[in-house]
Design a protein around this motif. Sequence first.
Motif, PDB file in Angstrom:
ATOM      1  N   VAL A  66      -3.969  -6.543  12.430  1.00 29.52           N
ATOM      2  CA  VAL A  66      -3.763  -5.519  13.046  1.00 29.52           C
ATOM      3  C   VAL A  66      -3.136  -4.560  11.940  1.00 29.52           C
ATOM      4  O   VAL A  66      -2.484  -4.849  10.979  1.00 29.52           O
ATOM      5  CB  VAL A  66      -3.007  -5.340  14.281  1.00 29.52           C
ATOM      6  CG1 VAL A  66      -3.767  -6.271  15.630  1.00 29.52           C
ATOM      7  CG2 VAL A  66      -1.775  -5.938  14.049  1.00 29.52           C
ATOM      8  N   ILE A  67      -3.232  -3.047  12.265  1.00 28.07           N
ATOM      9  CA  ILE A  67      -2.509  -1.992  11.374  1.00 28.07           C
ATOM     10  C   ILE A  67      -1.067  -1.827  11.715  1.00 28.07           C
ATOM     11  O   ILE A  67      -0.703  -1.964  12.740  1.00 28.07           O
ATOM     12  CB  ILE A  67      -3.152  -0.712  11.604  1.00 28.07           C
ATOM     13  CG1 ILE A  67      -4.817  -0.723  11.017  1.00 28.07           C
ATOM     14  CG2 ILE A  67      -2.423   0.229  10.626  1.00 28.07           C
ATOM     15  CD1 ILE A  67      -5.451   0.512  11.369  1.00 28.07           C
ATOM     16  N   ALA A  68      -0.147  -2.148  10.724  1.00 21.76           N
ATOM     17  CA  ALA A  68       1.208  -2.051  11.062  1.00 21.76           C
ATOM     18  C   ALA A  68       1.824  -1.391   9.795  1.00 21.76           C
ATOM     19  O   ALA A  68       1.272  -1.394   8.945  1.00 21.76           O
ATOM     20  CB  ALA A  68       1.496  -3.694  11.276  1.00 21.76           C
ATOM     21  N   PRO A  69       3.161  -1.152   9.930  1.00 19.48           N
ATOM     22  CA  PRO A  69       3.753  -0.643   8.670  1.00 19.48           C
ATOM     23  C   PRO A  69       4.198  -1.832   7.661  1.00 19.48           C
ATOM     24  O   PRO A  69       4.306  -2.940   7.895  1.00 19.48           O
ATOM     25  CB  PRO A  69       5.344  -0.529   9.354  1.00 19.48           C
ATOM     26  CG  PRO A  69       5.192  -0.353  10.620  1.00 19.48           C
ATOM     27  CD  PRO A  69       3.905  -1.359  11.153  1.00 19.48           C
ATOM     28  N   ASN A  82       8.119  -8.226  11.595  1.00 19.85           N
ATOM     29  CA  ASN A  82       7.693  -8.708  12.841  1.00 19.85           C
ATOM     30  C   ASN A  82       6.747  -7.930  13.583  1.00 19.85           C
ATOM     31  O   ASN A  82       6.991  -6.740  13.792  1.00 19.85           O
ATOM     32  CB  ASN A  82       8.837  -8.701  13.881  1.00 19.85           C
ATOM     33  CG  ASN A  82      10.381  -9.625  13.385  1.00 19.85           C
ATOM     34  OD1 ASN A  82      10.014 -10.858  13.003  1.00 19.85           O
ATOM     35  ND2 ASN A  82      11.268  -9.070  13.621  1.00 19.85           N
ATOM     36  N   VAL A  83       5.569  -8.240  13.676  1.00 21.24           N
ATOM     37  CA  VAL A  83       4.507  -7.760  14.269  1.00 21.24           C
ATOM     38  C   VAL A  83       3.747  -8.504  15.234  1.00 21.24           C
ATOM     39  O   VAL A  83       3.505  -9.963  15.172  1.00 21.24           O
ATOM     40  CB  VAL A  83       3.268  -7.449  13.076  1.00 21.24           C
ATOM     41  CG1 VAL A  83       1.879  -6.578  13.783  1.00 21.24           C
ATOM     42  CG2 VAL A  83       4.018  -6.671  11.939  1.00 21.24           C
TER      43      VAL A  83
END
Length: 650
Positions: free
Chosen positions: A192-195, A200-201
């Motif tokens: 997924v798109i995350a920072p 932690n995602v």
Amino acid sequence: MPGLQDGKYRKYSQEVVRIACGRVRKGELSYGAAARMYGIPKSTIRDKCSGRTPIESTQGPDPILSKKEEEQLVEWAIGMAKIGYGRTMMEMKKVVKKFLDADGRPNPFVDNLPGRRWTRNFLRRHQELSMRLPEALGRERADVTVNKIQRWFRECSDYMVESKNEEVFADPRRLFNADEIGFPLQGKTERVIAPKGAKNVYQQTASTRQQITVVGACNAIGQYIPPLIIFPGVRFAYDPLDGAPADSSFAKSKTGWMNSEIFYEYITNHFHPFVRSLNIPFPIILFVDGHVSHINLETADFCKENDIILYCLPSHASHIIQPLDVAVYKSVKASWYNCVREYTIQHPGQVVTKQAFSSVFAEAWKEGAKSKNAISGFRKCGLFPFNPAAVDTDKLLPSTVYHDHTSLTPASTSTNTPIRQPPTTTSTSSPTKTALLALESAIGPDLIATYHRRLREGYDVPDPMYETWKKLNTVDRPPHDIPTTSGTSHTVPLPRRPSASVGRHPETSYTSPSLAQHLVYPRREYQQKANANKKVLPNVISGTIFREMLREKEEKKREEEEAKEERKRVREEKRMENEKKKLKTKKRTQQIDENICSKCKKKYDDNPDVWIGCEGCPRWYHHACTDITDLDSMTNEELAELDWRCERCL
């Protein structure tokens, strides 16, 4: 720098260079004319035609491995992937490290282990390779051989003729396949798109690993039987078919898995009536796998009575020859995961439960269960049209680890255990070239250079090894290495070991002898224990022979159950008898007053000569209270030897 224009590499291929140099050698073009026509620098054409630089060259620094060595590495990686032992990139780099450790070749790597840059460039040079996520393949499935599949097709063809059912196999409407598949409520997590740099995602999913089993069926023209959904549990406070595909049915079991009772109900109350509603002529053929839930006498009898030929597919081969597994369920499963993710997005804070399963599954079934998928599945499995050659034999290559030991790598000569090399669909060298490379690996680079010098200068000496090498080398030399004009000569490149400078490699045809020792294939000795008492089951489950075997099996099972109950009854009787004995002994020892006569109940007095004790219990009696008539006349020694027991111990 040659080959550069405005800081960028020129756009010409090796093939264009080869053509241009060939025409120059033949005298068709001059250096300048060839440079203008093909867009290649004049100096480049002159250097290559004179032999100063090789025809085939690469821009930038040279790879550490030669072209031939990389080709062998690629062939090994592809072969390992085909037999189910695909290597990760780290494992690939460790193989290269072991090779460099043994070869002693100069390189810029830290501790001879290639880094990320080498990995990236290696994959860029070999576009036939890519990083893939492999499917798990169980031990039993990996053991399915080509002979097993071919034998099943032969038996099926023989049955077709013997039973006079050729017209059934020729009618795609009458060829069905049924199988079950599990859908996990938890779904599957994906990237997924995350920072960037986030530690932690997370992704919200169901907290259970439970799955729902679905039974599907279709025929060879793409008609589907509405699915049967099997829910785990006994009672439902909701409608389990709320939102399910039209005409679906449901069953329940404690585990949520298929069993023989559910399969019988599916065939009798769901599959058979729906096929009748389609106005399909009978008899029909229903292909199923050999799972125990599909084999019971009631189902076989019903299929026999209603013209359903229940035909068993090869065991552990559903990924090869079962249409639903090959072409339908994979797309349905992918659609299911997408639908689960969409459901969690549309219902924040909620996850897919048993109550919501049917509505989510309906969309996945609609997207994945396409008619074209079913038609493609029967075609790929060779069931319709009936064609054993249509089976993808690449899926059977993993079985060669256990069964095919005919082909060995050169490395097998240096170890005690020979290593098998799997067959490949493509070959990078001709038989002559392979023989030449094997010979050159054996004689070494110094002798190879000597042979090239002899060949180039035109003198021979009596040497059988050289004569063999000369014949192989002459046959295998590419056209551009042979001089074509009297005014132009071309120096044959000599295979040699790497120079001391880091980043330089041998010519493209050089192959280090130590490379083959590290590119090995797994081989496992596997011997299946023969069971002389095991009967070979026929494929036709609804046939007379199979049903007789099922009856014999059930009769034997009934006899074993009766014998088991008899043994249980005998054990219970013995247990009860022992319990009675224990209880009797317990009563003897409980509440016995040793200070009174157990018969007259008078208390013990100070005259021990008138008392006698029981040898079986702690009771005491007066002499007169016993049944011994001459007790008073016995001596003390006779009384000591007397083994007397009271009436309660007798």
